[in-house]
Write a protein that holds these residues in place. Sequence first.
Motif, mmCIF file in Angstrom:
data_model
loop_
_atom_site.group_PDB
_atom_site.id
_atom_site.type_symbol
_atom_site.label_atom_id
_atom_site.label_comp_id
_atom_site.label_asym_id
_atom_site.label_seq_id
_atom_site.Cartn_x
_atom_site.Cartn_y
_atom_site.Cartn_z
ATOM 1 N N ASP A 10 0.836 -1.207 0.000
ATOM 2 C CA ASP A 10 0.000 0.000 0.000
ATOM 3 C C ASP A 10 0.868 1.253 0.000
ATOM 4 O OD1 ASP A 10 -2.259 -1.535 -0.011
ATOM 5 O OD2 ASP A 10 -2.710 -1.282 2.124
ATOM 6 N N TRP A 11 1.961 1.217 0.731
ATOM 7 C CA TRP A 11 2.862 2.375 0.758
ATOM 8 C C TRP A 11 3.447 2.661 -0.619
ATOM 9 C CZ3 TRP A 11 6.155 1.712 5.880
ATOM 10 C CH2 TRP A 11 5.362 2.129 6.972
ATOM 11 N N LEU A 12 3.660 1.620 -1.410
ATOM 12 C CA LEU A 12 4.207 1.823 -2.758
ATOM 13 C C LEU A 12 3.254 2.629 -3.641
ATOM 14 C CD1 LEU A 12 5.987 -1.451 -3.978
ATOM 15 C CD2 LEU A 12 6.937 0.861 -3.891
ATOM 16 N N ARG A 13 1.985 2.648 -3.293
ATOM 17 C CA ARG A 13 0.991 3.365 -4.097
ATOM 18 C C ARG A 13 0.825 4.819 -3.661
ATOM 19 N NH1 ARG A 13 -1.825 -1.455 -2.540
ATOM 20 N NH2 ARG A 13 -1.632 -3.079 -4.138
ATOM 21 N N ALA A 63 7.366 11.012 1.869
ATOM 22 C CA ALA A 63 8.397 11.851 2.493
ATOM 23 C C ALA A 63 7.944 12.355 3.857
ATOM 24 C CB ALA A 63 8.740 13.020 1.578
ATOM 25 N N GLN A 64 6.662 12.671 3.976
ATOM 26 C CA GLN A 64 6.133 13.114 5.268
ATOM 27 C C GLN A 64 6.210 11.986 6.295
ATOM 28 O OE1 GLN A 64 5.172 16.142 6.350
ATOM 29 N NE2 GLN A 64 4.875 15.185 8.354
ATOM 30 N N LEU A 87 13.506 2.749 7.946
ATOM 31 C CA LEU A 87 13.258 3.324 9.273
ATOM 32 C C LEU A 87 12.294 2.460 10.084
ATOM 33 C CD1 LEU A 87 12.960 7.076 8.252
ATOM 34 C CD2 LEU A 87 14.722 6.106 9.737
ATOM 35 N N VAL A 88 11.282 1.932 9.425
ATOM 36 C CA VAL A 88 10.325 1.061 10.115
ATOM 37 C C VAL A 88 11.023 -0.215 10.593
ATOM 38 C CG1 VAL A 88 8.247 -0.334 9.796
ATOM 39 C CG2 VAL A 88 8.322 1.984 8.903
ATOM 40 N N ILE A 148 9.243 0.632 -10.338
ATOM 41 C CA ILE A 148 9.761 1.813 -9.652
ATOM 42 C C ILE A 148 9.580 1.639 -8.144
ATOM 43 C CG2 ILE A 148 9.552 4.303 -9.328
ATOM 44 C CD1 ILE A 148 10.636 3.507 -12.041
ATOM 45 N N PHE A 149 10.679 1.767 -7.426
ATOM 46 C CA PHE A 149 10.650 1.783 -5.962
ATOM 47 C C PHE A 149 11.135 3.169 -5.531
ATOM 48 C CE2 PHE A 149 11.111 -2.674 -7.083
ATOM 49 C CZ PHE A 149 10.195 -3.295 -6.251
ATOM 50 N N PRO A 150 10.206 4.085 -5.272
ATOM 51 C CA PRO A 150 10.608 5.456 -4.927
ATOM 52 C C PRO A 150 11.598 5.478 -3.765
ATOM 53 C CG PRO A 150 8.231 5.310 -5.233
ATOM 54 C CD PRO A 150 8.742 3.912 -5.216
ATOM 55 N N ILE A 151 12.566 6.361 -3.848
ATOM 56 C CA ILE A 151 13.561 6.462 -2.786
ATOM 57 C C ILE A 151 12.893 6.799 -1.453
ATOM 58 C CG2 ILE A 151 14.043 8.898 -3.277
ATOM 59 C CD1 ILE A 151 16.505 6.167 -1.994
ATOM 60 N N GLU A 152 11.780 7.519 -1.501
ATOM 61 C CA GLU A 152 11.053 7.843 -0.270
ATOM 62 C C GLU A 152 10.503 6.573 0.381
ATOM 63 O OE1 GLU A 152 11.196 11.252 -3.012
ATOM 64 O OE2 GLU A 152 10.427 9.202 -3.248
ATOM 65 N N TRP A 153 10.014 5.654 -0.439
ATOM 66 C CA TRP A 153 9.499 4.377 0.075
ATOM 67 C C TRP A 153 10.634 3.572 0.703
ATOM 68 C CZ3 TRP A 153 10.614 -0.743 -1.236
ATOM 69 C CH2 TRP A 153 9.715 -1.714 -0.778
ATOM 70 N N THR A 154 11.758 3.517 0.025
ATOM 71 C CA THR A 154 12.903 2.752 0.527
ATOM 72 C C THR A 154 13.393 3.301 1.859
ATOM 73 O OG1 THR A 154 13.580 2.180 -1.723
ATOM 74 C CG2 THR A 154 15.261 2.039 -0.002
#
Length: 247
Positions: free
Chosen positions: A49-52, A59-60, A171-172, A160-166
């Motif tokens: 879900d986060w990937l979407r 980023a937030q 962190l999680v 695509i794996f956004p850098i923000e997602w990575t």
Amino acid sequence: MRTRWLEKGLFVLLLTLGGCRSQVAVTEEAAPEDTTTHLNDPIAISLADWLRLPRAELAQLVEEWTQTVSKQREWARSNVEAVRLLPQLRPPSRAVGFAAAKFSPTAGFSLPPYLKEGQKDAAVALHLACLGDGEAARQLADPADKELLAKITACSGERIFPIEWTRLVSLVLQNAELKLANGELDGAVELVQLHRQLRSLLTAAGKTPAPPTLQAALLSHGRQALMAAAAAWREPRWNKTALAADI
């Protein structure tokens, strides 16, 4: 003479008593064996879900989780009890990708502080590509640099794996490791479930696997912690054999 004899006798007696005390083994009381607690509970986090989510929203979340993990680390440094299960555990101290980055509405993705909006950077572009973010990588590449563009395509793969997602996922995972170090069951559950989700996303059947660099960066998080926790839970003072067997 008698006084000296008494002094020598007292000295020998003290040595003997000291030796006896040093040979007394300090044993910890064994906890009752726990054969019912397992790691099967679901977690609220869905990496798919986060990937979407839009990059700005990811980023937030990165900022929020950065603060959470920072507070956890500070607590662990100042409180021995905060790492009572795994006192020697040293989780990674920064997010994957960039140690620091901020989302740029103009660029449309997160940039490290040393990179200005609109600036091209071949090294950062290739770095992002190897982490699966070919979309951001191409924006940092010089359109005339055909060799770099070819490397980006080869490294980044189809998805695509956004850098923000990575960064968020890393962190999680750190958050879960720190909770596990304290002996919190939630930390172990989250690490196990997050790893299952990651393996499904990064090596999904029928799809091109995620770049090896991305797989290594994320799947390496927590493995050592889980192995150490399994060993610790088998110790008599914990005796959580079912938990250890689940890992």
